[in-house]
Write a protein that holds these residues in place. Structure first.
Motif, PDB file in Angstrom:
ATOM      1  N   GLN A   1       1.334   3.973  -3.091  1.00 38.94           N
ATOM      2  CA  GLN A   1       1.088   5.410  -2.961  1.00 38.94           C
ATOM      3  C   GLN A   1       2.336   6.209  -3.312  1.00 38.94           C
ATOM      4  O   GLN A   1       2.254   7.266  -3.938  1.00 38.94           O
TER       5      GLN A   1
ATOM      6  N   TYR B   1     -12.819  15.783  -1.228  1.00 41.37           N
ATOM      7  CA  TYR B   1     -11.555  15.085  -0.952  1.00 41.37           C
ATOM      8  C   TYR B   1     -10.393  16.070  -0.939  1.00 41.37           C
ATOM      9  O   TYR B   1      -9.460  15.928  -0.145  1.00 41.37           O
TER      10      TYR B   1
ATOM     11  N   LYS C   1     -13.906   9.233  -4.959  1.00 43.86           N
ATOM     12  CA  LYS C   1     -12.670   8.856  -5.654  1.00 43.86           C
ATOM     13  C   LYS C   1     -12.639   7.354  -5.891  1.00 43.86           C
ATOM     14  O   LYS C   1     -12.186   6.889  -6.946  1.00 43.86           O
ATOM     15  N   GLY C   2     -13.136   6.580  -4.935  1.00 39.62           N
ATOM     16  CA  GLY C   2     -13.165   5.135  -5.085  1.00 39.62           C
ATOM     17  C   GLY C   2     -14.029   4.691  -6.242  1.00 39.62           C
ATOM     18  O   GLY C   2     -13.674   3.778  -6.995  1.00 39.62           O
TER      19      GLY C   2
ATOM     20  N   GLY D   1     -13.807   5.062   3.072  1.00 36.85           N
ATOM     21  CA  GLY D   1     -14.761   6.136   3.295  1.00 36.85           C
ATOM     22  C   GLY D   1     -15.951   5.689   4.112  1.00 36.85           C
ATOM     23  O   GLY D   1     -16.355   6.348   5.077  1.00 36.85           O
TER      24      GLY D   1
ATOM     25  N   SER E   1       0.825  -1.208   0.000  1.00 42.78           N
ATOM     26  CA  SER E   1       0.000   0.000   0.000  1.00 42.78           C
ATOM     27  C   SER E   1       0.861   1.260   0.000  1.00 42.78           C
ATOM     28  O   SER E   1       0.642   2.180  -0.798  1.00 42.78           O
TER      29      SER E   1
ATOM     30  N   PHE F   1     -13.577  10.085  -0.172  1.00 41.36           N
ATOM     31  CA  PHE F   1     -13.019   8.751  -0.409  1.00 41.36           C
ATOM     32  C   PHE F   1     -13.960   7.906  -1.262  1.00 41.36           C
ATOM     33  O   PHE F   1     -13.516   7.189  -2.163  1.00 41.36           O
TER      34      PHE F   1
ATOM     35  N   SER G   1     -11.196  -0.222  -2.193  1.00 40.31           N
ATOM     36  CA  SER G   1     -10.599   0.064  -0.883  1.00 40.31           C
ATOM     37  C   SER G   1     -10.862   1.511  -0.482  1.00 40.31           C
ATOM     38  O   SER G   1     -11.082   1.801   0.712  1.00 40.31           O
ATOM     39  N   PHE G   2     -10.862   2.420  -1.451  1.00 44.85           N
ATOM     40  CA  PHE G   2     -11.190   3.818  -1.149  1.00 44.85           C
ATOM     41  C   PHE G   2     -12.631   3.927  -0.663  1.00 44.85           C
ATOM     42  O   PHE G   2     -12.931   4.642   0.306  1.00 44.85           O
TER      43      PHE G   2
ATOM     44  N   PHE H   1      -9.928   6.025   7.507  1.00 43.16           N
ATOM     45  CA  PHE H   1      -8.909   7.043   7.237  1.00 43.16           C
ATOM     46  C   PHE H   1      -8.603   7.863   8.492  1.00 43.16           C
ATOM     47  O   PHE H   1      -7.546   8.502   8.586  1.00 43.16           O
TER      48      PHE H   1
END
Length: 273
Positions: A115, A260, A207-208, A176, A111, A204, A171-172, A181
């Motif tokens: 990133q 976000y 964006k996910g 969320g 992860s 989140f 996962s995002f 987070f």
């Protein structure tokens, strides 16, 4: 003994005040990029034109007075944030000392290094645009997908990549929905926490959803062995526009990206570094 030296170097680098400050600025820079993406996505939802991805955001900055200065600042900050995440991956620990703990350690490393790669690539793209390059993320995605498809087992590789992107998107959404987070932040117990949490949940998830669509498009390209079906964030937005209530959904995604972006600005202040 073999891993002790790299960890000592990583720990020393991570303790650098300069790197910590630049990493926080990197979160703020990421917020600026997502703010511009969100605005462009909303414009598209209302029938406007624009590249609704990071390259579109960088091109918008380049068009502003002294935009190249801002782009270089973004490039440095984003690369610094990428280095920070790389060091976090190196320093990931096995919390249990067994197979399960080892899996957690390597899960975190994957992860963090993922990133790191994303932020460093974004920093490089920002620098390239500052130098005058015109970047088309959709064309780049198709070109990269076409190159993968030409490799032995290319469709399988591209399909796995698409699934990976889709899993990242899911996962995002999960982060969320579960508000996980919040573990990465140190927010004082006051109204700010409520605001940051709400922004994180909405941002989140939005964006996910977009990343999940990108992953789906990549899998479709692999299944059809046709790179033209692949796409980045801009392709995901165009795909959303083509379904029922598309403009409304795209508008919500745009608002989510703005949420976000504001979350990232708060993260720059409250992130646990």
């Amino acid at each position: 003994m073999g891993t002790a030296a790299p960890k000592r170097v990583a720990r020393k680098a991570e303790s650098s005040t300069t790197l910590r400050v630049l990493a926080r600025v990197g979160y703020a820079a990421n917020g600026v990029v997502h703010l511009l993406i969100g605005v462009i996505v909303i414009v598209i939802a209302f029938g406007g034109k624009g590249a609704s991805d990071q390259s579109g955001a960088f091109m918008a900055i380049a068009a502003a007075p002294l935009g190249f200065v801002a782009l270089w600042a973004l490039a440095v900050a984003l690369c610094a944030l990428g280095i920070w995440h790389a060091l976090e991956g190196v320093l990931a620990r096995d919390p249990d000392g067994d197979a399960k703990g080892s899996a957690k350690k390597w899960g975190r490393r994957v992860s963090e290094w993922g990133q790191s790669l994303i932020f460093i690539v974004l920093g490089i793209v920002a620098g390239a645009v500052a130098l005058g390059a015109r970047v088309d993320s959709e064309e780049s995605a198709e070109t990269a997908s076409r190159g993968v498809l030409l490799l032995p087992g290319g469709p399988v590789i591209l399909g796995i990549l698409g699934v990976g992107i889709g899993i990242g998107g899911v996962s995002f959404v999960v982060m969320g929905a579960l508000r996980s987070f919040k573990k990465k932040l140190s927010i004082p117990a006051n109204p700010v926490r409520t605001v940051v949490t709400a922004l994180g949940v909405f941002g989140f998830i939005a964006k996910g959803v977009a990343l999940t669509i990108v992953g789906f498009l990549t899998v479709v390209a692999a299944a059809k062995v046709d790179a033209s079906n692949a796409g980045g964030l801009d392709g995901a937005i165009q795909a959303l526009l083509g379904i029922a209530y598309g403009p409304l959904l795209v508008g919500l995604v745009g608002v989510g990206f703005i949420a976000y972006s504001v979350f990232c600005l708060f993260r720059a202040r409250y992130a646990r570094l």
